[in-house]
Design a protein around this motif. Structure first.
Motif, PDB file in Angstrom:
ATOM      1  N   SER A   1       0.328  -4.368  11.782  1.00 55.00           N
ATOM      2  CA  SER A   1      -0.288  -4.733  10.674  1.00 55.00           C
ATOM      3  C   SER A   1      -1.733  -4.551   9.969  1.00 55.00           C
ATOM      4  CB  SER A   1      -0.141  -6.285  10.723  1.00 55.00           C
ATOM      5  OG  SER A   1       0.019  -6.767  12.141  1.00 55.00           O
ATOM      6  N   ALA A   2      -2.239  -3.845  10.942  1.00 55.92           N
ATOM      7  CA  ALA A   2      -3.509  -3.580  10.723  1.00 55.92           C
ATOM      8  C   ALA A   2      -3.409  -2.262  10.189  1.00 55.92           C
ATOM      9  CB  ALA A   2      -4.584  -3.376  12.124  1.00 55.92           C
ATOM     10  N   LEU A   3      -2.393  -1.319  10.210  1.00 53.92           N
ATOM     11  CA  LEU A   3      -2.159  -0.254   9.507  1.00 53.92           C
ATOM     12  C   LEU A   3      -1.812  -0.426   8.138  1.00 53.92           C
ATOM     13  CD1 LEU A   3      -0.367   2.191  12.172  1.00 53.92           C
ATOM     14  CD2 LEU A   3      -2.744   2.031  11.479  1.00 53.92           C
ATOM     15  N   VAL A   4      -0.829  -1.571   8.062  1.00 52.12           N
ATOM     16  CA  VAL A   4      -0.551  -2.068   6.640  1.00 52.12           C
ATOM     17  C   VAL A   4      -1.595  -2.395   5.595  1.00 52.12           C
ATOM     18  CG1 VAL A   4       0.976  -3.787   5.357  1.00 52.12           C
ATOM     19  CG2 VAL A   4       1.813  -2.581   7.454  1.00 52.12           C
ATOM     20  N   GLN A   5      -2.482  -3.018   6.627  1.00 52.76           N
ATOM     21  CA  GLN A   5      -3.870  -3.583   5.848  1.00 52.76           C
ATOM     22  C   GLN A   5      -4.494  -2.448   5.345  1.00 52.76           C
ATOM     23  OE1 GLN A   5      -7.115  -5.036   7.713  1.00 52.76           O
ATOM     24  NE2 GLN A   5      -7.690  -5.890   5.713  1.00 52.76           N
ATOM     25  N   LEU A   6      -4.647  -1.295   6.202  1.00 57.75           N
ATOM     26  CA  LEU A   6      -5.252  -0.182   5.859  1.00 57.75           C
ATOM     27  C   LEU A   6      -4.917   0.511   4.537  1.00 57.75           C
ATOM     28  CD1 LEU A   6      -7.929   1.237   7.108  1.00 57.75           C
ATOM     29  CD2 LEU A   6      -5.978   2.789   8.413  1.00 57.75           C
ATOM     30  N   HIS A   7      -3.462   0.441   4.464  1.00 53.56           N
ATOM     31  CA  HIS A   7      -2.826   0.707   3.452  1.00 53.56           C
ATOM     32  C   HIS A   7      -3.391   0.099   2.057  1.00 53.56           C
ATOM     33  CE1 HIS A   7       0.577   2.041   0.543  1.00 53.56           C
ATOM     34  NE2 HIS A   7       0.614   0.641   0.592  1.00 53.56           N
ATOM     35  N   PHE A   8      -3.429  -1.165   2.136  1.00 54.82           N
ATOM     36  CA  PHE A   8      -3.823  -1.797   0.795  1.00 54.82           C
ATOM     37  C   PHE A   8      -5.111  -1.688   0.385  1.00 54.82           C
ATOM     38  CE2 PHE A   8       0.434  -4.123   1.929  1.00 54.82           C
ATOM     39  CZ  PHE A   8       0.933  -3.986   0.609  1.00 54.82           C
TER      40      PHE A   8
ATOM     41  N   HIS B   1      -7.210   1.173   1.224  1.00 52.69           N
ATOM     42  CA  HIS B   1      -7.875   2.424   1.131  1.00 52.69           C
ATOM     43  C   HIS B   1      -6.766   3.611   0.825  1.00 52.69           C
ATOM     44  CE1 HIS B   1     -11.837   1.353   2.363  1.00 52.69           C
ATOM     45  NE2 HIS B   1     -11.335   0.827   3.567  1.00 52.69           N
ATOM     46  N   ALA B   2      -5.466   3.452   1.076  1.00 48.32           N
ATOM     47  CA  ALA B   2      -4.600   4.458   0.362  1.00 48.32           C
ATOM     48  C   ALA B   2      -4.355   4.647  -1.057  1.00 48.32           C
ATOM     49  CB  ALA B   2      -3.237   4.104   1.242  1.00 48.32           C
ATOM     50  N   SER B   3      -4.423   5.702  -1.349  1.00 48.66           N
ATOM     51  CA  SER B   3      -3.961   5.605  -2.804  1.00 48.66           C
ATOM     52  C   SER B   3      -2.644   5.753  -3.063  1.00 48.66           C
ATOM     53  CB  SER B   3      -4.583   7.253  -3.357  1.00 48.66           C
ATOM     54  OG  SER B   3      -5.922   7.349  -3.253  1.00 48.66           O
ATOM     55  N   ALA B   4      -2.262   5.665  -4.429  1.00 53.86           N
ATOM     56  CA  ALA B   4      -0.769   5.428  -4.818  1.00 53.86           C
ATOM     57  C   ALA B   4       0.250   6.712  -4.191  1.00 53.86           C
ATOM     58  CB  ALA B   4      -0.477   5.529  -6.226  1.00 53.86           C
TER      59      ALA B   4
ATOM     60  N   THR C   1      -4.905   5.589  -9.611  1.00 51.49           N
ATOM     61  CA  THR C   1      -4.015   5.536  -8.333  1.00 51.49           C
ATOM     62  C   THR C   1      -4.730   4.765  -7.210  1.00 51.49           C
ATOM     63  OG1 THR C   1      -4.531   7.709  -7.835  1.00 51.49           O
ATOM     64  CG2 THR C   1      -2.774   7.385  -9.166  1.00 51.49           C
ATOM     65  N   ARG C   2      -5.990   4.705  -7.304  1.00 52.93           N
ATOM     66  CA  ARG C   2      -6.890   4.074  -5.943  1.00 52.93           C
ATOM     67  C   ARG C   2      -6.538   2.816  -5.944  1.00 52.93           C
ATOM     68  NH1 ARG C   2     -11.457   6.960  -4.362  1.00 52.93           N
ATOM     69  NH2 ARG C   2     -10.970   5.362  -2.480  1.00 52.93           N
ATOM     70  N   PRO C   3      -6.774   2.089  -4.870  1.00 50.65           N
ATOM     71  CA  PRO C   3      -6.599   0.759  -4.788  1.00 50.65           C
ATOM     72  C   PRO C   3      -7.465  -0.098  -5.662  1.00 50.65           C
ATOM     73  CG  PRO C   3      -7.154   1.327  -2.556  1.00 50.65           C
ATOM     74  CD  PRO C   3      -7.150   2.662  -3.440  1.00 50.65           C
ATOM     75  N   PHE C   4      -7.388  -1.122  -6.250  1.00 50.76           N
ATOM     76  CA  PHE C   4      -8.015  -2.002  -6.991  1.00 50.76           C
ATOM     77  C   PHE C   4      -8.762  -3.019  -6.300  1.00 50.76           C
ATOM     78  CE2 PHE C   4      -8.582  -5.484 -10.328  1.00 50.76           C
ATOM     79  CZ  PHE C   4      -8.905  -4.703 -11.335  1.00 50.76           C
ATOM     80  N   ASN C   5      -9.954  -2.331  -5.766  1.00 50.48           N
ATOM     81  CA  ASN C   5     -11.051  -3.171  -5.277  1.00 50.48           C
ATOM     82  C   ASN C   5     -12.292  -2.599  -5.415  1.00 50.48           C
ATOM     83  OD1 ASN C   5     -11.017  -1.344  -3.024  1.00 50.48           O
ATOM     84  ND2 ASN C   5      -9.586  -2.305  -1.920  1.00 50.48           N
ATOM     85  N   GLY C   6     -13.499  -3.034  -4.767  1.00 46.44           N
ATOM     86  CA  GLY C   6     -14.807  -2.416  -4.549  1.00 46.44           C
ATOM     87  C   GLY C   6     -15.023  -0.906  -4.242  1.00 46.44           C
ATOM     88  N   SER C   7     -13.933  -0.456  -3.319  1.00 43.21           N
ATOM     89  CA  SER C   7     -14.238   0.866  -2.832  1.00 43.21           C
ATOM     90  C   SER C   7     -13.230   1.817  -3.334  1.00 43.21           C
ATOM     91  CB  SER C   7     -14.101   0.720  -1.157  1.00 43.21           C
ATOM     92  OG  SER C   7     -12.614   0.274  -0.888  1.00 43.21           O
TER      93      SER C   7
END
Ligand code: HEC
Length: 367
Positions: free
Chosen positions: A38-45, A47-50, A82-88
């Motif tokens: 689940s930590a990997l899934v969180q990493l997806h949301f 930092h991963a791009s579309a 396509t980047r995640p919608f957040n501060g980074s």
């Protein structure tokens, strides 16, 4: 003397533990495995791009490495949608897909002009690009307070648009943000752009992390304009992340390592695999800091991070097998096969189609 005290003692091994203790160890290992996934899934949301399951070298570089020398607001507005919608990642979507009424505007224009919705979206995008561009031009012009806000009765707004931004604008597309002066030059109302596109989330009183970032006044906007000093994650976030990992995860990997150390595998194998995640984690975290100086260390983050995962995976699987006798081993094998199968099904049925869909909509954006 022949007393039993002189007999060689059997070295302690996991499999000699009472059944109840071995059950605890087994369920502990399994829950660490699930937690890691689940930590990997969180990493997806985060930092991963579309289209990606895990972030690639570009994403890791931009999270930890050096960045173009610009303010956070400018970077977020220019970053790829396509980047995640957040501060980074990015805030650019606030002008487009996350703008209120976006879908409705597309539908109405498509009906009006008798074109497909895809065509209509392209038409709207072509003009709307003027909004982020105007914002960036304003920041680069020095973000002066007297060019920010406008009194309502003004015939022209205060920020004079550079020609390359004005080129997106046409007379037949009325906008609340732009006005054409008598001399033919375009001006922009920057405050109105931010109020409309950003402030419905970033306002005083909004709940959670978003509410802490307020953009409803020039003074507050200025907090996000100053150049970030050329580095990805802020120093305090990096320091926090470092101590969370070194204390929290060290505890976790320490325990799984200890468990593996008491298995019955050859001593040389135990000596390598038992401390592996701990050692790799220290190397990975060193690369977080080194990547600030040179972005190529981002590759070290990925390599050492991968070895942490590999080491942990090996500890979990091998220790589970070592805990039980034949019957138990069969059970564990069945359990692992069932787990692998459900991850497989999850991947092909849910994750892969989701990534594929992200990819096609990202491709549509850039065409
Ligand atoms: C749909 C809601 C929403 C809209 C609209 C929105 N944002 Fe955000 N914004 C967020 C969220 C969520 C975060 C991440 C907050 C967090 O977890 O720290 C964020 C983070 C930020 C940050 C990072 C601050 C930090 O300290 O990390 C900035 C700067 C920002 N937004 C600027 C903008 C700008 C400029 C706009 C308008 C173009 C905008 N936002 C529109 C939801 C929104």
């Amino acid at each position: 003397m022949g007393s039993s005290l002189d007999l060689p003692r059997k070295p302690f091994a996991l499999r000699h533990l009472p059944t109840a203790a071995r059950m605890v160890v087994a369920t502990y290992l399994i829950s660490v495995g699930i937690g890691y996934f689940s930590a990997l899934v969180q990493l997806h949301f985060q930092h991963a791009s579309a289209g990606q399951f895990l972030p690639g070298p570009d994403e890791v570089k931009s999270a930890y490495g050096s960045r173009p020398n610009m303010g956070q607001l400018e970077r977020l507005v220019l970053a790829d949608e396509t980047r995640p919608f957040n501060g980074s990642g990015q805030m650019r979507e606030a002008f487009f897909r996350r703008a209120s009424g976006w879908r409705r505007e597309i539908r109405e224009l498509a009906k009006d002009k008798k074109v497909s919705e895809e065509e209509a979206e392209k038409m709207i995008r072509k003009q709307r690009v003027a909004e982020p561009d105007a914002l960036v031009a304003w920041i680069r012009s020095g973000a002066a307070k007297d060019t920010y806000k406008e009194s309502t009765e003004a015939k022209s707004y205060k920020f004079l648009l550079p020609d390359e931004v004005a080129a997106h604008l046409t007379d037949d597309a009325p906008s609340d943000f732009f006005k054409k002066n008598e001399d033919g030059k375009w001006t922009a109302n920057i405050a109105e752009i931010i109020d409309t596109r950003c402030v419905h989330c970033h306002k005083t009183g909004a709940r959670g992390a978003v509410g802490a970032i307020q953009l409803d006044e020039w003074e507050k906007v200025m907090d996000y304009i100053a150049p970030e000093g050329g580095s990805g994650m802020s120093l305090d976030k990096l320091a926090q992340s470092t101590h969370v990992h070194l204390l929290g995860f060290a505890m976790l990997y320490g325990l799984t390592g200890f468990i593996f150390a008491f298995t019955s595998y050859p001593a040389a194998i135990r000596a390598v695999i038992a401390p592996l995640p701990l050692v790799m984690q220290v190397l990975e975290i060193s690369c977080w800091w080194l990547a600030r100086a040179d972005a190529t260390f981002a590759l070290g983050i990925m390599a050492f991070g991968g070895l942490v995962a590999l080491g942990l995976g090996a500890q979990i699987v091998l220790s589970l097998f070592d805990l039980f006798d034949k019957k138990g081993k069969v059970m564990i094998a069945l359990l692992l096969i069932a787990g692998a199968a459900s991850v497989g099904v999850l991947y092909t049925q849910v994750i892969a189609p989701h990534l594929e869909q992200q990819k096609t909509s990202a491709a549509r954006l850039s065409s």
